[in-house]
Motif scaffolding. Structure first.
Motif, mmCIF file in Angstrom:
data_model
loop_
_atom_site.group_PDB
_atom_site.id
_atom_site.type_symbol
_atom_site.label_atom_id
_atom_site.label_comp_id
_atom_site.label_asym_id
_atom_site.label_seq_id
_atom_site.Cartn_x
_atom_site.Cartn_y
_atom_site.Cartn_z
ATOM 1 N N GLU A 57 -8.577 -66.817 1.348
ATOM 2 C CA GLU A 57 -7.285 -66.043 1.165
ATOM 3 C C GLU A 57 -6.286 -67.095 1.341
ATOM 4 O O GLU A 57 -6.208 -68.182 2.049
ATOM 5 N N SER A 58 -5.071 -67.007 0.560
ATOM 6 C CA SER A 58 -4.060 -67.651 0.806
ATOM 7 C C SER A 58 -3.220 -67.273 2.014
ATOM 8 O O SER A 58 -2.737 -66.026 2.023
ATOM 9 N N SER A 59 -2.596 -68.110 2.929
ATOM 10 C CA SER A 59 -1.820 -67.691 4.054
ATOM 11 C C SER A 59 -0.576 -67.102 3.682
ATOM 12 O O SER A 59 0.127 -67.676 2.788
ATOM 13 N N PRO A 60 -0.042 -65.825 4.278
ATOM 14 C CA PRO A 60 0.933 -65.492 3.913
ATOM 15 C C PRO A 60 2.254 -65.849 4.697
ATOM 16 O O PRO A 60 3.053 -65.176 5.348
ATOM 17 N N VAL A 61 2.262 -67.302 4.378
ATOM 18 C CA VAL A 61 3.364 -67.832 5.406
ATOM 19 C C VAL A 61 4.948 -67.412 4.504
ATOM 20 O O VAL A 61 5.904 -67.511 5.187
ATOM 21 N N GLY A 62 4.928 -66.656 3.282
ATOM 22 C CA GLY A 62 6.263 -66.488 2.810
ATOM 23 C C GLY A 62 6.778 -65.298 3.490
ATOM 24 O O GLY A 62 8.013 -64.968 3.288
ATOM 25 N N LYS A 63 6.153 -64.515 4.558
ATOM 26 C CA LYS A 63 6.542 -63.407 5.118
ATOM 27 C C LYS A 63 7.519 -63.874 6.238
ATOM 28 O O LYS A 63 7.810 -63.101 6.980
ATOM 29 N N TYR A 64 7.637 -65.117 6.659
ATOM 30 C CA TYR A 64 8.236 -65.666 7.869
ATOM 31 C C TYR A 64 9.732 -66.238 7.559
ATOM 32 O O TYR A 64 9.591 -66.711 6.409
ATOM 33 N N GLN A 65 10.381 -66.170 8.410
ATOM 34 C CA GLN A 65 11.582 -66.761 8.132
ATOM 35 C C GLN A 65 11.794 -68.378 8.066
ATOM 36 O O GLN A 65 12.580 -68.963 7.543
ATOM 37 N N ASN A 66 10.664 -68.896 8.753
ATOM 38 C CA ASN A 66 10.561 -70.363 8.614
ATOM 39 C C ASN A 66 9.361 -70.672 8.438
ATOM 40 O O ASN A 66 8.103 -69.947 8.828
ATOM 41 N N ALA A 67 8.901 -71.647 7.845
ATOM 42 C CA ALA A 67 7.723 -72.261 7.180
ATOM 43 C C ALA A 67 7.497 -73.455 7.576
ATOM 44 O O ALA A 67 8.319 -74.375 7.053
ATOM 45 N N LEU A 68 6.197 -74.065 8.314
ATOM 46 C CA LEU A 68 6.165 -74.970 8.689
ATOM 47 C C LEU A 68 4.733 -75.412 8.150
ATOM 48 O O LEU A 68 3.805 -74.938 8.584
ATOM 49 N N LEU A 69 4.768 -76.568 7.048
ATOM 50 C CA LEU A 69 3.464 -76.857 6.202
ATOM 51 C C LEU A 69 3.122 -77.981 7.145
ATOM 52 O O LEU A 69 3.731 -79.198 6.797
ATOM 53 N N LEU A 70 1.902 -78.327 7.300
ATOM 54 C CA LEU A 70 1.497 -79.746 7.857
ATOM 55 C C LEU A 70 0.167 -79.992 7.055
ATOM 56 O O LEU A 70 -0.901 -79.078 7.028
ATOM 57 N N THR A 71 -0.172 -81.375 6.660
ATOM 58 C CA THR A 71 -1.303 -81.724 6.350
ATOM 59 C C THR A 71 -1.672 -83.156 6.719
ATOM 60 O O THR A 71 -0.693 -83.915 7.255
ATOM 61 N N GLY A 72 -2.703 -83.632 6.318
ATOM 62 C CA GLY A 72 -3.072 -85.061 6.678
ATOM 63 C C GLY A 72 -4.269 -85.506 5.654
ATOM 64 O O GLY A 72 -5.079 -84.643 5.366
ATOM 65 N N GLY A 73 -4.233 -86.632 5.364
ATOM 66 C CA GLY A 73 -4.980 -87.422 4.421
ATOM 67 C C GLY A 73 -5.302 -86.644 3.028
ATOM 68 O O GLY A 73 -4.269 -86.299 2.505
ATOM 69 N N SER A 74 -6.626 -86.238 2.664
ATOM 70 C CA SER A 74 -6.556 -85.552 1.317
ATOM 71 C C SER A 74 -6.414 -84.072 1.623
ATOM 72 O O SER A 74 -6.855 -83.521 0.618
ATOM 73 N N GLY A 75 -6.089 -83.558 2.643
ATOM 74 C CA GLY A 75 -5.892 -82.112 2.904
ATOM 75 C C GLY A 75 -4.698 -81.507 2.245
ATOM 76 O O GLY A 75 -4.294 -80.419 2.269
ATOM 77 N N VAL A 76 -4.015 -82.236 1.286
ATOM 78 C CA VAL A 76 -2.676 -82.039 0.950
ATOM 79 C C VAL A 76 -2.491 -81.187 -0.256
ATOM 80 O O VAL A 76 -1.735 -80.319 -0.403
ATOM 81 N N PRO A 77 -3.591 -80.916 -0.971
ATOM 82 C CA PRO A 77 -3.303 -79.948 -2.364
ATOM 83 C C PRO A 77 -2.778 -78.552 -2.061
ATOM 84 O O PRO A 77 -1.810 -78.027 -2.670
ATOM 85 N N GLY A 78 -3.793 -78.091 -0.953
ATOM 86 C CA GLY A 78 -3.522 -76.661 -0.773
ATOM 87 C C GLY A 78 -1.858 -76.439 -0.070
ATOM 88 O O GLY A 78 -1.069 -75.575 -0.462
ATOM 89 N N ILE A 79 -1.646 -77.660 0.859
ATOM 90 C CA ILE A 79 -0.431 -77.352 1.561
ATOM 91 C C ILE A 79 1.076 -77.675 0.627
ATOM 92 O O ILE A 79 1.841 -76.872 0.674
ATOM 93 N N ILE A 80 0.683 -78.527 -0.354
ATOM 94 C CA ILE A 80 1.794 -78.815 -1.124
ATOM 95 C C ILE A 80 2.033 -77.701 -2.077
ATOM 96 O O ILE A 80 3.264 -77.287 -2.697
ATOM 97 N N ASN A 81 0.921 -76.868 -2.465
ATOM 98 C CA ASN A 81 1.248 -75.653 -3.303
ATOM 99 C C ASN A 81 1.664 -74.600 -2.640
ATOM 100 O O ASN A 81 2.547 -74.028 -3.141
ATOM 101 N N HIS A 82 1.538 -74.701 -1.327
ATOM 102 C CA HIS A 82 2.426 -73.444 -0.555
ATOM 103 C C HIS A 82 3.925 -73.935 -0.494
ATOM 104 O O HIS A 82 4.856 -73.199 -0.835
#
Length: 614
Positions: free
Chosen positions: A434-459
């Motif tokens: 499921e896609s995290s509903p981070v768009g429902k918040y006033q502030n979005a903090l997106l963190l990633t490391g190494g090769s875990g970047v695709p989903g986070i950059i997509n957000h």
């Protein structure tokens, strides 16, 4: 009801009153059997024989079938327990997805989330990382909320085990001793409860589990529940088997000639073998071998359970489990059929990672953070599938695959031999998660490391394209800058004129003097950036040569507690949605850091962990 019973014994419809009248007539002329002196003479009046044996036998049968009923209720109760858990998860997920949870900022709610919902099982413990020692005694532990769910199931199971067995006072009409009766009662209860757990095992182990969509529980959590139930099922099966072996010890040779007994032994043996071969050291080192032996042995186990009880009942549990299994496989085949095998372009990034780009079918619609199981067309390893986060790049789907064993290692070697580029047919089964509903918040903090970047950059790209006013911070922890050029061309450059603040921590660089990123030497940036971005201009590094100024490069590994505290405070208030996916060590540190900040922050903080492991 009485008429239906009467039809069993006669072709005439005599009616209930006929039997009532006969009973009344018989009792009217009944004589006491003890008054009969000559028992060799014919008796012309109704009488009752000595009922001692009949009553004792009836008492034992009542106890026997009461235990059957209780065991069935207990097996159903274990399923109901998880039904309640899933219902609560569905309610909470719904509140989060519609944005209603942001209003719940009471201190009690914050403490519950900080000390129960978010953290690892043990304070500063491990969840994404395996726990144990000597690389042999290791295992994956659930987080705290999953642990409490597992604890509740454990307590309930123990209560069901300990619920009183109402042994009959006589216990000599059917059994040779009270011990024999107790063995039968304990064996039956544990065996029926074991059958009641089989549908849960199949349901939690399947990929196409609607519960993950409804409840927000990750597949990782479902696998933890799968493991918990499987261990109790094995214990139940062993209790059942040991008691029956003791009951049949004098008839062992005869029992081994019966199908149900032999199949029961086979089912228990397979259950124990499945458990032994599922230990984390085996699973982590030989995952493909584990997976396919697991499937084969589970199929054998379910079959043996069916033949063990097909003439006694309780097979409704096996039917339910089989329905779940067939549904999962059918949906998987349908998903794969819609995608088909398509030609993908493969590009080597470094010794650890290669990129896959394939044209997206119109039927494949995914959201940020979702993943798919990738099947590469290969003569020998076509059956291997591994989950990877999918990144939407226009009409293409892009995956960044970390090289491990099996098919990924084989493809990596071919890429090296072909100069770093090649094409290969593949199929993607999904999307899952499921896609995290981070768009429902006033502030979005997106963190990633190494090769875990695709989903986070997509957000980040999805949120930046929306018109809703929202502060967005993207933080990437990476080793060196040498491989960033590849990612820069793919997606980092797309954040150039967006309202996303970009920080990149380079953990193995000591200097960026002369470093280069991108295909141009021009300085990136925008003069009309949002007010939140203006606050961070002082942090931008522009003195390292040909580096884009819209990215803030920082050297060294960040302290997660300090980083979370500083970033959350920098938003200046308002609800914060934190989404993360990265290496196991980073994810465990983040859980601890976020759980601490939840208590001290005046507004709502929700943490969405998109890391998957099993």
């Amino acid at each position: 009801m009485e008429e239906a019973v009467a039809q069993i014994y006669t072709t005439k419809n005599l009616g209930a009153q006929f039997y009532i009248d006969n009973f009344n007539n018989a009792t009217k002329y009944e004589i006491d059997s003890t008054s009969i002196t000559n028992k060799n003479s014919p008796i012309y009046s109704p009488t009752l024989p000595n009922m001692t044996y009949a009553k004792g036998y009836a008492s034992e049968l009542n106890v026997f079938y009461e235990n059957y009923d209780n065991a069935t209720y207990f097996g159903a109760g274990l399923c109901v327990y998880f039904a309640v858990v899933m219902l609560l998860g569905t309610i909470f997920t719904f509140l989060i997805n519609v944005g209603a949870s942001q209003k719940f900022v009471h201190p009690i709610v914050s403490y519950l989330r900080a000390y129960i919902i978010i953290p690892t099982m043990f304070s500063k413990g491990r969840n994404a990382q395996p726990m144990g020692g000597f690389k042999v005694f290791t295992g994956l532990f659930p987080d705290r909320v999953d642990s409490l769910i597992c604890l509740g199931y454990t307590v309930l199971h123990i209560v069901f085990w300990a619920y009183p067995y109402h042994s009959s006072p006589a216990h000599t009409y059917t059994w040779t001793s009270q011990l024999e009766e107790i063995r039968r009662l304990v064996g039956d209860r544990s065996g029926i409860m074991a059958f009641g757990e089989i549908p849960l095992l199949i349901l939690f182990g399947g990929r196409n589990n609607l519960l993950t969509f409804m409840t927000g529980f990750k597949y990782t959590s479902m696998i933890h529940f799968h493991k918990l139930v499987s261990r109790f099922m094995i214990i139940d099966a062993l209790i059942h088997s040991v008691n029956y072996v003791l009951l049949f010890e004098q008839y062992w040779a005869r029992a081994l000639k019966t199908l149900y007994f032999v199949c029961g032994i086979a089912a228990t043996t397979l259950a124990v073998a499945i458990w032994l071969f599922s230990f984390h050291p085996i699973r982590s080192r030989m995952y493909e071998t584990f997976l396919y032996f697991h499937i084969i042995m589970v199929a054998g186990f379910v079959s043996m359970c069916w033949y063990h009880c097909r003439d006694m009942g309780f097979c409704e549990w096996i039917i339910a489990a089989s329905v779940f299994w067939v549904f999962d496989r059918v949906v998987r085949v349908i998903r794969m059929s819609f995608f088909g095998y398509r030609t993908a372009n493969l590009t080597l990034i470094n010794d650890e990672t290669f990129k896959v780009s394939v044209k997206r079918p119109k039927t494949y619609i995914s959201s940020p953070g979702q993943y798919g199981f990738v099947y590469f067309a290969d003569a020998l390893l076509w059956f291997q599938s591994h989950p990877f986060t999918v990144y939407n790049d226009g009409e293409n789907l892009v995956l960044y695959i970390k090289v491990k064993r099996g098919i990924t290692k084989k493809i990596h070697n071919k890429l090296v031999a072909n100069g770093g580029k090649m094409t290969k047919k593949l199929c993607i089964e999904g999307p899952y998660g499921e896609s995290s509903p981070v768009g429902k918040y006033q502030n979005a903090l997106l963190l990633t490391g190494g090769s875990g970047v695709p989903g986070i950059i997509n957000h980040a790209l999805t949120l930046s394209a929306k018109t809703k006013p929202q502060n967005i911070k993207f933080i990437w922890v990476y080793k060196t800058i040498k491989d960033l050029n590849f990612y820069f061309e793919d997606f980092l450059a797309k954040l150039k004129d967006s309202r996303v603040i970009v920080d990149i921590y380079l953990t193995r660089e000591t200097s960026l003097e002369g470093a280069y990123l991108g295909t141009s030497t021009s300085t990136f940036g925008s003069s009309d950036e949002a007010s939140y971005k203006d606050k961070h201009k002082a942090k931008e590094h522009t003195s390292f040569g040909q580096l884009p100024s819209f990215i803030n490069f920082k050297l060294g590994k960040p302290n997660m507690e300090q980083l979370i505290k500083e970033e959350v405070e920098s938003f200046g208030g308002g609800s914060v949605g934190i989404v993360a996916c990265g290496p196991p060590v980073m994810m465990d540190h983040l859980k601890h850091a976020v759980s601490k900040e939840v208590v001290s922050y005046k507004d709502r903080i929700d943490y969405f962990d998109e890391f998957q492991t099993w």
